[in-house]
Design an enzyme around this catalytic site. Sequence first.
Site, PDB file in Angstrom:
ATOM      1  N   CYS A  80      31.741  10.450  25.724  1.00  0.00           N
ATOM      2  CA  CYS A  80      30.499   9.498  25.434  1.00  0.00           C
ATOM      3  C   CYS A  80      30.246   8.804  26.995  1.00  0.00           C
ATOM      4  O   CYS A  80      29.729   9.453  27.706  1.00  0.00           O
ATOM      5  CB  CYS A  80      30.945   8.583  24.214  1.00  0.00           C
ATOM      6  N   HIS A 188      32.662  10.923  19.621  1.00  0.00           N
ATOM      7  CA  HIS A 188      33.985  10.365  19.604  1.00  0.00           C
ATOM      8  C   HIS A 188      35.010  11.048  18.611  1.00  0.00           C
ATOM      9  O   HIS A 188      35.329  10.695  17.851  1.00  0.00           O
ATOM     10  CB  HIS A 188      33.837   8.983  19.255  1.00  0.00           C
ATOM     11  N   GLU A 190      38.033  11.021  18.683  1.00  0.00           N
ATOM     12  CA  GLU A 190      39.204  10.133  18.670  1.00  0.00           C
ATOM     13  C   GLU A 190      39.159   9.487  17.700  1.00  0.00           C
ATOM     14  O   GLU A 190      40.047   8.714  17.287  1.00  0.00           O
ATOM     15  CB  GLU A 190      39.495   9.471  20.013  1.00  0.00           C
TER      16      GLU A 190
END
Length: 224
Positions: A80, A188, A190
């Site tokens: 990002c 994202h 994560e």
Amino acid sequence: MERTIGILALQGAFREHIKAVQAIGWEARKVRLPAELLGLDGLIIPGGESTTIGKLAKMYDLLQPLQQLAHSGFPIWGTCAGLILLADRVTGRASDQPLIGGLDIVVKRNYFGRQVDSFEADLTVPALVDFSPPGEPVSPFHGVFIRAPAVATVGPAVQILARVDMPPTGEGIIIAVRQGALLGTAFHPELTTDRRFHRYFAHMVEELGHPAEAVLRPSAVRAS
Ligand code: GLN
């Protein structure tokens, strides 16, 4: 040999990346100072606010060493805001927004606009085949997009890893790319429990085997 992935920890979603890297059994280390780049085998630049991360990197004398790393075959993954920082060209940024560069792409900040500020989408990512159960089709990767950028154009050396189909046209917008040692995702990974992208990056690090000290000029990382 033990390998370590650094997570740039100036601002943004770095804690989640640390947990994800640890979850796949790798050593994770926060990076806030140039000297902390030494001993790393790869680096993740998290999501957050690319303007803030860039300005803090400049303030902490990290910008130059990060530029050296990004331009010399050291594995770096930007998610990002991290993707924005790794782009050679960015539209929708203030002229003084510092960039690291290295990816031959044009990135547009906040591509998806206000209406769909944040959204989630299932992505087809054929490159994840080696990190999926054998013999099964690659299951979609759940992409979490938060004020996400997108890749508007790519240079000839850039491999497109995934696109997202956007209504109303269903046009495939590029949201994951790789160029040599540089990986960029507009979403994202994560923030989900799917670790296939972290494994993909760890595999890049293993394959490339290009430690930071092979690249960094001592003057760029002297303890300050
Ligand atoms: N919109 C942010 C920027 O321009 C990126 C958002 C994110 O990292 N989730 O930096």
